[in-house]
Design a protein around this motif. Structure first.
Motif, mmCIF file in Angstrom:
data_model
loop_
_atom_site.group_PDB
_atom_site.id
_atom_site.type_symbol
_atom_site.label_atom_id
_atom_site.label_comp_id
_atom_site.label_asym_id
_atom_site.label_seq_id
_atom_site.Cartn_x
_atom_site.Cartn_y
_atom_site.Cartn_z
ATOM 1 N N ASP A 124 0.808 -1.223 0.000
ATOM 2 C CA ASP A 124 0.000 0.000 0.000
ATOM 3 C C ASP A 124 0.844 1.278 0.000
ATOM 4 N N THR A 125 2.076 1.159 -0.446
ATOM 5 C CA THR A 125 2.966 2.323 -0.542
ATOM 6 C C THR A 125 3.604 2.332 -1.928
ATOM 7 N N PRO A 126 2.819 2.658 -2.954
ATOM 8 C CA PRO A 126 3.319 2.525 -4.324
ATOM 9 C C PRO A 126 4.252 3.645 -4.782
ATOM 10 N N PHE A 127 4.391 4.693 -3.994
ATOM 11 C CA PHE A 127 5.193 5.824 -4.445
ATOM 12 C C PHE A 127 6.512 5.951 -3.680
ATOM 13 N N PHE A 128 7.133 4.812 -3.383
ATOM 14 C CA PHE A 128 8.452 4.839 -2.758
ATOM 15 C C PHE A 128 9.442 5.454 -3.750
ATOM 16 N N PRO A 129 10.546 6.009 -3.265
ATOM 17 C CA PRO A 129 11.505 6.671 -4.169
ATOM 18 C C PRO A 129 12.075 5.717 -5.216
ATOM 19 N N ASP A 130 12.265 6.212 -6.422
ATOM 20 C CA ASP A 130 12.895 5.415 -7.486
ATOM 21 C C ASP A 130 14.287 4.947 -7.085
ATOM 22 N N THR A 131 14.922 5.672 -6.199
ATOM 23 C CA THR A 131 16.296 5.365 -5.794
ATOM 24 C C THR A 131 16.369 4.448 -4.573
ATOM 25 N N LEU A 132 15.231 4.013 -4.060
ATOM 26 C CA LEU A 132 15.211 3.210 -2.833
ATOM 27 C C LEU A 132 16.118 1.988 -2.921
ATOM 28 N N LEU A 133 15.912 1.134 -3.902
ATOM 29 C CA LEU A 133 16.709 -0.091 -4.006
ATOM 30 C C LEU A 133 18.184 0.238 -4.197
ATOM 31 N N HIS A 134 18.489 1.165 -5.044
ATOM 32 C CA HIS A 134 19.891 1.531 -5.277
ATOM 33 C C HIS A 134 20.554 1.962 -3.978
ATOM 34 N N ARG A 135 19.893 2.800 -3.222
ATOM 35 C CA ARG A 135 20.471 3.322 -1.981
ATOM 36 C C ARG A 135 20.618 2.227 -0.931
ATOM 37 N N LEU A 136 19.623 1.354 -0.833
ATOM 38 C CA LEU A 136 19.723 0.242 0.114
ATOM 39 C C LEU A 136 20.820 -0.735 -0.307
ATOM 40 N N PHE A 137 20.913 -0.994 -1.595
ATOM 41 C CA PHE A 137 21.953 -1.889 -2.111
ATOM 42 C C PHE A 137 23.343 -1.328 -1.807
ATOM 43 N N GLN A 138 23.514 -0.040 -2.014
ATOM 44 C CA GLN A 138 24.799 0.603 -1.696
ATOM 45 C C GLN A 138 25.128 0.473 -0.225
ATOM 46 N N ALA A 139 24.155 0.722 0.635
ATOM 47 C CA ALA A 139 24.380 0.629 2.080
ATOM 48 C C ALA A 139 24.732 -0.795 2.483
ATOM 49 N N LEU A 140 24.057 -1.770 1.903
ATOM 50 C CA LEU A 140 24.330 -3.169 2.211
ATOM 51 C C LEU A 140 25.752 -3.534 1.798
ATOM 52 N N SER A 141 26.165 -3.085 0.635
ATOM 53 C CA SER A 141 27.477 -3.425 0.096
ATOM 54 C C SER A 141 28.617 -2.712 0.815
ATOM 55 N N THR A 142 28.462 -1.432 1.061
ATOM 56 C CA THR A 142 29.571 -0.662 1.631
ATOM 57 C C THR A 142 29.737 -0.886 3.124
ATOM 58 N N ARG A 143 28.712 -1.363 3.789
ATOM 59 C CA ARG A 143 28.801 -1.583 5.238
ATOM 60 C C ARG A 143 28.987 -3.061 5.597
ATOM 61 N N ASP A 144 29.113 -3.921 4.598
ATOM 62 C CA ASP A 144 29.187 -5.358 4.837
ATOM 63 C C ASP A 144 28.044 -5.798 5.754
ATOM 64 N N HIS A 172 12.050 2.683 8.864
ATOM 65 C CA HIS A 172 10.974 2.163 8.015
ATOM 66 C C HIS A 172 11.312 0.726 7.624
ATOM 67 N N GLN A 173 11.135 -0.191 8.578
ATOM 68 C CA GLN A 173 11.531 -1.580 8.334
ATOM 69 C C GLN A 173 10.628 -2.322 7.364
ATOM 70 N N ALA A 174 9.526 -1.721 6.949
ATOM 71 C CA ALA A 174 8.698 -2.385 5.934
ATOM 72 C C ALA A 174 9.435 -2.436 4.605
ATOM 73 N N PHE A 175 10.386 -1.513 4.418
ATOM 74 C CA PHE A 175 11.251 -1.484 3.230
ATOM 75 C C PHE A 175 12.597 -2.047 3.652
ATOM 76 N N LEU A 176 12.742 -3.335 3.538
ATOM 77 C CA LEU A 176 13.892 -4.040 4.081
ATOM 78 C C LEU A 176 14.636 -4.752 2.961
ATOM 79 N N LEU A 177 15.950 -4.583 2.914
ATOM 80 C CA LEU A 177 16.768 -5.349 1.977
ATOM 81 C C LEU A 177 17.627 -6.280 2.818
ATOM 82 N N CYS A 178 17.495 -7.582 2.578
ATOM 83 C CA CYS A 178 18.271 -8.537 3.379
ATOM 84 C C CYS A 178 18.752 -9.706 2.529
ATOM 85 N N ARG A 179 19.732 -10.372 3.070
ATOM 86 C CA ARG A 179 20.333 -11.531 2.410
ATOM 87 C C ARG A 179 19.486 -12.779 2.682
#
Length: 172
Positions: A106-126, A139-146
């Motif tokens: 129910d949150t269709p207007f998340f930023p276009d850059t969301l995945l890119h920014r989360l991916f960068q954070a995941l990669s650069t912070r190990d 905002h843990q509903a938008f979660l990128l995890c392994r």
């Protein structure tokens, strides 16, 4: 271009539509229309160019969702009604990618850059898990995890715990 919808990652987008919709009178939020299309369709179309796989976590109305072209997965029976971590667990079990990005239906207007920014954070912070924070609110509903965290999540759920932040904080 970096941070645009043209960039794609080997990530499974997991749209979360498994809730009971208590705050909406029991309605299935993902199927509520915004314009001519359900909310979940808007979210899917926004994330589609950025990922290699899309799954929908839903515990009802499977045929309606499939009619909109979704690959639907349900919570494991033992975790039904326990919240978004149950949906994440099902997504981690079904994803073919090494990363899963959760998105509320129910949150269709998340930023276009969301995945890119989360991916960068995941990669650069190990890190193993990342989520956005803005204005001091997470905002843990938008979660990128392994996806290798599936067993850890199962243990957490089996212990009777269901708080997203509690599980997240037990990882890098």
């Amino acid at each position: 271009m970096i941070g645009t919808m043209h960039e794609s990652h080997d990530v499974c987008a997991l749209l979360l539509a498994g809730g009971q919709g208590r705050r909406m009178g029991g309605q299935d939020k993902g199927l509520l229309n915004l314009g001519r299309y359900p909310l979940v369709v808007h979210a899917r179309e926004r994330i589609r160019p950025q990922v290699t796989e899309i799954l929908l976590s839903a515990n009802r109305n499977h045929d309606l969702y499939r009619g909109w072209g979704f690959s639907v997965i349900a919570d494991e029976e033992e975790y039904l009604g326990t919240g978004p971590l149950a949906g994440l667990y099902a997504g981690l079990a079904h994803a073919t990618s090494s990363l899963v990005l959760t998105l509320p239906c129910d949150t269709p207007f998340f930023p276009d850059t969301l995945l890119h920014r989360l991916f960068q954070a995941l990669s650069t912070r190990d890190a193993e898990i990342v989520f956005p924070v803005s204005g001091g609110h997470s905002h843990q509903a938008f979660l990128l995890c392994r996806t290798h965290l599936k067993d850890s999540l199962k243990k957490y759920l089996d212990s009777g715990q269901h708080q997203v932040l509690g599980w997240v904080q037990s990882h890098r």
